[in-house]
Design a protein around this motif. Structure first.
Motif, PDB file in Angstrom:
ATOM      1  N   PRO A 116       0.941  18.013  17.158  1.00 13.61           N
ATOM      2  CA  PRO A 116       1.970  19.005  17.480  1.00 13.61           C
ATOM      3  C   PRO A 116       3.228  18.334  18.012  1.00 13.61           C
ATOM      4  N   GLN A 117       4.315  19.088  18.009  1.00 10.71           N
ATOM      5  CA  GLN A 117       5.565  18.569  18.542  1.00 10.71           C
ATOM      6  C   GLN A 117       5.423  18.328  20.037  1.00 10.71           C
TER       7      GLN A 117
ATOM      8  N   PHE B  56       0.579  11.737   7.824  1.00  9.04           N
ATOM      9  CA  PHE B  56      -0.623  12.336   8.403  1.00  9.04           C
ATOM     10  C   PHE B  56      -0.381  12.757   9.851  1.00  9.04           C
ATOM     11  N   ARG B  57       0.332  11.916  10.608  1.00  9.10           N
ATOM     12  CA  ARG B  57       0.607  12.253  12.008  1.00  9.10           C
ATOM     13  C   ARG B  57       1.427  13.530  12.131  1.00  9.10           C
TER      14      ARG B  57
ATOM     15  N   ILE C  16       1.133   2.340   3.189  1.00  8.05           N
ATOM     16  CA  ILE C  16       0.173   2.711   4.235  1.00  8.05           C
ATOM     17  C   ILE C  16       0.898   3.331   5.425  1.00  8.05           C
ATOM     18  N   LEU C  17       2.023   2.701   5.839  1.00  9.01           N
ATOM     19  CA  LEU C  17       2.791   3.239   6.955  1.00  9.01           C
ATOM     20  C   LEU C  17       3.341   4.624   6.634  1.00  9.01           C
ATOM     21  N   LEU C  18       3.766   4.815   5.398  1.00  7.90           N
ATOM     22  CA  LEU C  18       4.270   6.116   4.988  1.00  7.90           C
ATOM     23  C   LEU C  18       3.173   7.178   5.032  1.00  7.90           C
ATOM     24  N   GLU C  19       1.981   6.805   4.613  1.00  9.03           N
ATOM     25  CA  GLU C  19       0.848   7.742   4.626  1.00  9.03           C
ATOM     26  C   GLU C  19       0.448   8.091   6.051  1.00  9.03           C
ATOM     27  N   VAL C  20       0.401   7.086   6.934  1.00  7.48           N
ATOM     28  CA  VAL C  20       0.041   7.330   8.333  1.00  7.48           C
ATOM     29  C   VAL C  20       1.068   8.232   8.999  1.00  7.48           C
TER      30      VAL C  20
END
Length: 200
Positions: free
Chosen positions: A145-146, A139-140, A132-136
């Motif tokens: 943006p940077q 996604f971020r 889940i943390l990897l997916e979030v």
């Protein structure tokens, strides 16, 4: 309505709306209202028995035959005899929009469910949390943006830019106003001291 490009029954309230509907489509047949038992509703239906259906050709004499025929079949007051959505899509009016004559829009790429193919079909709580943390995090990175570095993140040893002419002018004005206030206060104090000495 399709031919007029505006509402056919723009009712101001539910009674006005029903009056418009039955004024154009005529009274509903007995088989369509046989289940109604409310006295007030039956009384109202009895009041519209004298209405007659207005042909669509009379409502929209300049419209083509296909949209008028489609509208007639969709505006049947008996649900069992009304044109279904599937039958409506097969109507001649929609012939230019048949699937074979128009390219399908591009589809979103398939989702990746590789994690479901693990040897152990049951994930532990820790493994699920990590996924889940990897997916979030992924996604971020896609939607955010940077970020630009904040002032506190900048190098304190870096030289500061010189003040602009507007800032220098504003600073001089503030200093001048402060000096005038100090001079005015000193003069007022001197006058007050002189007045006290004269009284003594």
């Amino acid at each position: 309505a399709l031919p007029a490009k505006k509402p056919l029954f723009p009712g101001k309230n539910f009674v006005h709306q029903l009056n418009l509907i039955f004024g154009v489509l005529g009274p509903p047949p007995d088989r369509a209202v046989g289940h109604i038992s409310n006295v007030q509703a039956l009384k109202y239906l009895e009041s519209v028995r004298g209405n007659t259906r207005t042909p669509s050709a009379q409502l929209y004499p300049k419209a083509e035959a296909a949209p008028r025929d489609l509208m007639d079949q969709l505006l049947d007051l008996t649900p069992s005899e009304r044109l279904t959505a599937r039958d409506a899509l097969s109507h001649a009016y929609f012939a230019p929009f048949e699937p074979g004559k128009q390219a399908e829009p591009p589809m979103h790429p398939a989702f990746n469910f590789d994690f479901e193919q693990k040897a152990d079909p049951e994930l532990t709580r820790l493994e699920l949390r990590q996924l889940i943390l990897l997916e979030v995090s992924s996604f971020r990175k896609e939607v955010r943006p940077q970020k630009q570095p904040k002032d506190k993140d900048k190098d304190p040893a870096a030289p500061k830019p010189p003040p602009s002419s507007a800032q220098s002018s504003a600073g001089a004005s503030v200093a001048s106003a402060a000096a005038e206030r100090r001079g005015s206060a000193t003069s007022h104090a001197s006058d007050s001291a002189a007045a006290v000495r004269k009284r003594l």
